[in-house]
Design a protein around this motif. Structure first.
Motif, short mmCIF file in Angstrom:
data_model
loop_
_atom_site.label_atom_id
_atom_site.label_comp_id
_atom_site.label_asym_id
_atom_site.label_seq_id
_atom_site.Cartn_x
_atom_site.Cartn_y
_atom_site.Cartn_z
N MET A 122 0.82 -1.23 0.05
CA MET A 122 -0.09 -0.09 -0.08
C MET A 122 0.97 1.28 -0.16
N GLU A 123 0.61 2.27 -0.68
CA GLU A 123 1.30 3.52 -0.88
C GLU A 123 0.62 4.34 0.41
N ILE A 124 1.54 5.11 1.28
CA ILE A 124 0.96 5.92 2.18
C ILE A 124 1.83 7.22 2.37
N ASP A 125 1.70 7.93 3.26
CA ASP A 125 2.55 9.21 3.49
C ASP A 125 3.16 8.90 4.84
N TRP A 126 4.31 8.82 4.78
CA TRP A 126 5.11 8.48 6.04
C TRP A 126 5.80 9.63 6.74
N GLU A 127 5.67 9.78 7.95
CA GLU A 127 6.13 10.96 8.83
C GLU A 127 7.31 10.37 9.75
N TYR A 128 8.40 10.71 9.19
CA TYR A 128 9.57 10.38 9.92
C TYR A 128 9.64 10.67 11.46
N SER A 129 9.27 11.82 11.60
CA SER A 129 9.54 12.34 12.94
C SER A 129 8.02 13.28 13.39
N PRO A 130 7.25 12.49 13.91
CA PRO A 130 5.79 13.07 14.12
C PRO A 130 6.04 13.76 15.43
N ARG A 148 1.16 -4.49 4.42
CA ARG A 148 0.28 -4.38 5.54
C ARG A 148 -0.85 -5.41 5.47
N GLN A 149 -1.00 -6.17 6.62
CA GLN A 149 -2.00 -7.41 6.79
C GLN A 149 -3.20 -7.29 6.68
N PHE A 150 -3.95 -8.06 6.06
CA PHE A 150 -5.36 -8.12 5.82
C PHE A 150 -6.14 -9.27 6.57
N THR A 151 -7.30 -9.25 6.58
CA THR A 151 -8.04 -10.44 7.45
C THR A 151 -8.28 -11.71 6.56
N ASN A 152 -8.52 -11.42 5.17
CA ASN A 152 -8.93 -12.32 4.45
C ASN A 152 -8.42 -11.96 2.89
N LYS A 167 -10.15 -10.82 0.67
CA LYS A 167 -11.07 -9.68 -0.06
C LYS A 167 -10.50 -8.38 -0.06
N PHE A 168 -9.40 -8.52 1.14
CA PHE A 168 -8.45 -7.23 1.20
C PHE A 168 -9.21 -6.00 1.62
N THR A 169 -10.46 -6.22 2.08
CA THR A 169 -11.29 -4.99 2.71
C THR A 169 -11.12 -4.61 4.07
N LYS A 170 -10.42 -5.44 5.06
CA LYS A 170 -10.36 -5.04 6.27
C LYS A 170 -9.09 -5.24 6.69
N GLU A 171 -8.12 -4.20 7.13
CA GLU A 171 -6.67 -4.32 7.51
C GLU A 171 -6.79 -4.87 9.08
N VAL A 172 -5.90 -5.75 9.40
CA VAL A 172 -5.58 -6.16 10.61
C VAL A 172 -4.96 -5.06 11.64
N GLU A 173 -5.89 -4.62 12.74
CA GLU A 173 -4.99 -3.66 13.41
C GLU A 173 -3.87 -4.27 14.21
N ARG A 174 -2.96 -3.53 14.31
CA ARG A 174 -1.91 -3.68 15.05
C ARG A 174 -1.99 -3.51 16.64
N THR A 175 -1.80 -4.66 17.40
CA THR A 175 -1.80 -4.37 18.73
C THR A 175 -0.70 -3.58 19.31
N PRO A 176 -0.80 -3.15 20.67
CA PRO A 176 0.13 -2.38 21.12
C PRO A 176 1.33 -2.85 21.09
N ASP A 177 1.57 -4.17 21.36
CA ASP A 177 2.96 -4.71 21.31
C ASP A 177 3.57 -4.64 20.10
N MET A 178 2.84 -4.45 18.94
CA MET A 178 3.47 -4.46 17.76
C MET A 178 3.42 -2.94 17.01
N ASP A 179 3.15 -1.91 17.85
CA ASP A 179 3.26 -0.50 17.39
C ASP A 179 4.56 -0.24 17.12
N HIS A 180 5.54 -0.82 17.48
CA HIS A 180 7.01 -0.38 17.49
C HIS A 180 7.33 -0.77 16.02
N LEU A 181 6.74 -1.63 15.26
CA LEU A 181 7.08 -1.88 14.13
C LEU A 181 7.12 -1.06 13.03
#
Length: 361
Positions: A170-178, A216-220, A222-236
């Motif tokens: 997926m293409e996104i706008d990434w902020e290196y230093s929020p 980015r990971q999706f549930t199935n 269909k690629f309609t619902k992205e898997v939300e990152r759990t707090p322990d994976m936010d650091h990725l």
């Protein structure tokens, strides 16, 4: 012949600096089209004479690196050069043993040699390369071939366990230093704050926000619902999801390219269905298969899990700098872990990388 081994190879990786050769002037007179126009101090000319070679060959011209599937093979690896020539040799397609540790990459410092052993199980033509970008682009690359030499040898494997992941580019706008509160504490208003060059938009600079492409990971499928990152994976952060696999797993990655140019998803040092990595076109979905066999996972002398990576191979350098990389964790099979009886330790995946945005797509 070395006992108990079918094949023995020696690779010497070095940058031959022809500017320092006794024969530079003779080479200029013999091989240049217009010798009198050569400026030996020109930066471009100096760089052109630095031959990034393995055994004196560049850009996959080294002959003779062929073996059969399952051959007991020993590689003697050497490096020459100065303190800046730290060479990182990566063997595509097959992993090797070094000091009882299973790896796919080894660092070779100048004037230090290593011996590794390999029993290749993935057939086809692969590369052994210096993964350092400067060396890779300069041609420090050689082909090695694993051939089918037995009637019952095959590339695909029958695995007892199966896992499926749904991942998109997926293409996104990434902020290196929020957040920039750290500057106040670190520099306390001093004018020598180096962060302005990298983070400010003034003086014609881009600033700290860049368009990137990420996994980015999706549930199935269909690629309609992205898997939300759990707090322990936010650091990725910019990296893709942490993929876990155990020895004996057949991992299927259903990959959808939701970006604007061809990409792929390839596991570092893992056996695949084909040595050629398929490039998935924009809007297309393709399934990649990885075989996590005994020659992929950690040995009994290693830690229980070892880390690797997955990334895009359409153009390894530009795809990486554009953002496509994620962590791959491969573990020895444990029934206690599979059944949820064993408490996992905390996991963090850290990628130290200078994202050269000048090389981004």
């Amino acid at each position: 012949m070395q006992k108990n081994y079918n094949k023995e190879f020696h690779l010497m990786a070095t940058v031959f600096d022809e500017n320092l050769s006794w024969y530079l002037d003779e080479n200029i007179q013999t091989f240049t089209t217009a010798p009198k126009t050569v400026n030996k101090e020109d930066e471009g000319f100096l760089e052109s004479n630095k031959m990034h070679a393995i055994n004196g060959f560049v850009y996959r011209n080294l002959p003779g690196l062929s073996m059969c599937k399952g051959d007991k093979t020993t590689w003697h690896l050497s490096g020459l050069g100065s303190e800046t020539d730290v060479i990182s040799l990566y063997f595509q397609g097959n992993r090797f043993l070094y000091r009882q540790n299973r790896k796919d990459t080894i660092s070779v410092f100048p004037h230090i040699s290593h011996t590794i052993t390999m029993e290749p199980d993935s057939m086809g033509q692969f590369e052994v390369v210096s993964a350092t970008v400067d060396h890779y682009r300069g041609g420090m690359r050689a082909n090695y071939t694993v051939e089918k030499c037995g009637l019952f040898q095959r590339q695909a494997e029958i695995m007892r366990h199966s896992k499926t992941f749904y991942i998109a580019a997926m293409e996104i706008d990434w902020e290196y230093s929020p957040n920039r509160t750290w500057e106040v504490e670190m520099f306390r208003g001093h004018e020598d704050n180096p962060a302005h060059v990298f983070l400010e938009k003034s003086d014609g600079f881009i600033g700290s926000t860049y368009k990137k492409v990420v996994y980015r990971q999706f549930t199935n499928d269909k690629f309609t619902k992205e898997v939300e990152r759990t707090p322990d994976m936010d650091h990725l952060g910019i990296m893709g999801p942490m993929i876990h696999a155990s020895v004996g797993d057949k991992v299927k990655v259903v990959f959808k390219n939701m970006a604007s140019r061809p990409y792929s998803i390839h596991a570092h040092g893992v056996k695949t269905e084909s040595p050629d990595v398929y490039q998935t076109k924009p809007g297309e979905t393709h399934t990649y298969t990885w075989y996590i066999n005994k020659n992929t996972g950690p040995t009994t002398d290693q830690e229980e899990c070892s880390v690797s990576a997955y990334y895009s191979t359409a153009d390894v350098t530009k795809d990486l700098y554009s953002g496509l990389i994620g962590p791959l964790v491969i573990c020895r099979r444990s029934w206690a872990r599979s059944l949820g009886l064993k408490k996992e330790v905390e996991e963090f995946a850290l990628l130290f990388l200078v994202f050269d945005e000048n090389e981004s797509w």
